[in-house]
Design an enzyme around this catalytic site. Sequence first.
Site, PDB file in Angstrom:
ATOM      1  N   LYS A   1      60.104  29.592  60.871  1.00 43.85           N
ATOM      2  CA  LYS A   1      60.440  28.174  61.017  1.00 43.85           C
ATOM      3  C   LYS A   1      61.908  28.005  61.394  1.00 43.85           C
ATOM      4  O   LYS A   1      62.248  27.190  62.255  1.00 43.85           O
ATOM      5  CB  LYS A   1      60.120  27.408  59.734  1.00 43.85           C
TER       6      LYS A   1
ATOM      7  N   SER B   1      62.044  26.601  55.640  1.00 47.49           N
ATOM      8  CA  SER B   1      61.540  26.835  54.290  1.00 47.49           C
ATOM      9  C   SER B   1      60.023  26.756  54.290  1.00 47.49           C
ATOM     10  O   SER B   1      59.428  26.064  55.120  1.00 47.49           O
ATOM     11  CB  SER B   1      62.118  25.782  53.330  1.00 47.49           C
ATOM     12  N   ASP B   2      59.418  27.467  53.356  1.00 50.16           N
ATOM     13  CA  ASP B   2      57.976  27.367  53.185  1.00 50.16           C
ATOM     14  C   ASP B   2      57.642  27.559  51.716  1.00 50.16           C
ATOM     15  O   ASP B   2      58.342  28.288  51.001  1.00 50.16           O
ATOM     16  CB  ASP B   2      57.229  28.402  54.026  1.00 50.16           C
ATOM     17  N   THR B   3      56.586  26.890  51.279  1.00 49.01           N
ATOM     18  CA  THR B   3      56.146  26.951  49.891  1.00 49.01           C
ATOM     19  C   THR B   3      54.665  27.289  49.854  1.00 49.01           C
ATOM     20  O   THR B   3      53.875  26.721  50.613  1.00 49.01           O
ATOM     21  CB  THR B   3      56.375  25.593  49.188  1.00 49.01           C
TER      22      THR B   3
END
EC number: 3.6.1.9
Length: 195
Positions: free
Chosen positions: A56, A75-77
Site C-alpha cells: 500500500k 497500513s493494514d489490519t
Amino acid sequence: MAWVLASTSPRRKELLAQAGFSHLDFSFQLVAPNIDETPLSTETAEQYVCRLALEKAQAGLALSSHVVKPQVLGSDTIVVLNGLILGKPIDQNDAKRMLALLSGQTHEVMTAVALTDGEHTFNRLCRTQVSFCELSAADIDAYVGSGEPMDKAGAYGIQALGGCFVKSITGSYSAVVGLPLVETRELLACMMQHT
C-alpha cells in the site's frame, strides 16, 4: 517533504492526524492505493499483513508523483483466530460467520505500518489480543443489520457499536482501530532523521 496516507479509511486519517500532533506543520494528503489483497499460499499472517502495508505504501508512492518528496504511509489490519485470517467480510452472511467465530473467544489483531520515500523504508507490526463476550444470534443479526461490520477486518469496529462485544484488550487500542499511534510516531521520527 510531504506526508501522504495511502488509505481511504476515515479511521486511519483521524489517527494519523493524532500521531502528528507534536509537529506544528504536520499535514498530509490522501491517496487510494489499489492492490491485490489475496493472501499468498506460503505466507504467515504476520508476513501477509506486513506485505500489504508495504505494498500500500509503495502503491501510494506511485500515486504521489505530483507531490514533492512524498513520504507515504501504508497500513493494514487483520484479525487472526486460531491461525485463520479474518479480513473484511464479503457480504452479510460472511460477517455473521466471522462474528459467530469470534463469539466468546480471544483473537489477535495485527496491524502493520510501512513508511517509504522510495529511498528509505521503515515498518512496524503491532499485535493486540482482544477477547469477545458471548454473542447471541440476535446480537449478531442486529450488528450486521447496522452495516457497521462490512468494511472492517474481522467484521467489527471496536471504536463504535462493535466495542460492546469487547470484554478485554491487551495491547494497542489504536492498532485495533487501524493505525497504532506509538509505532506510527516512531516511523515518522525515523523518517525525519533520515531525510
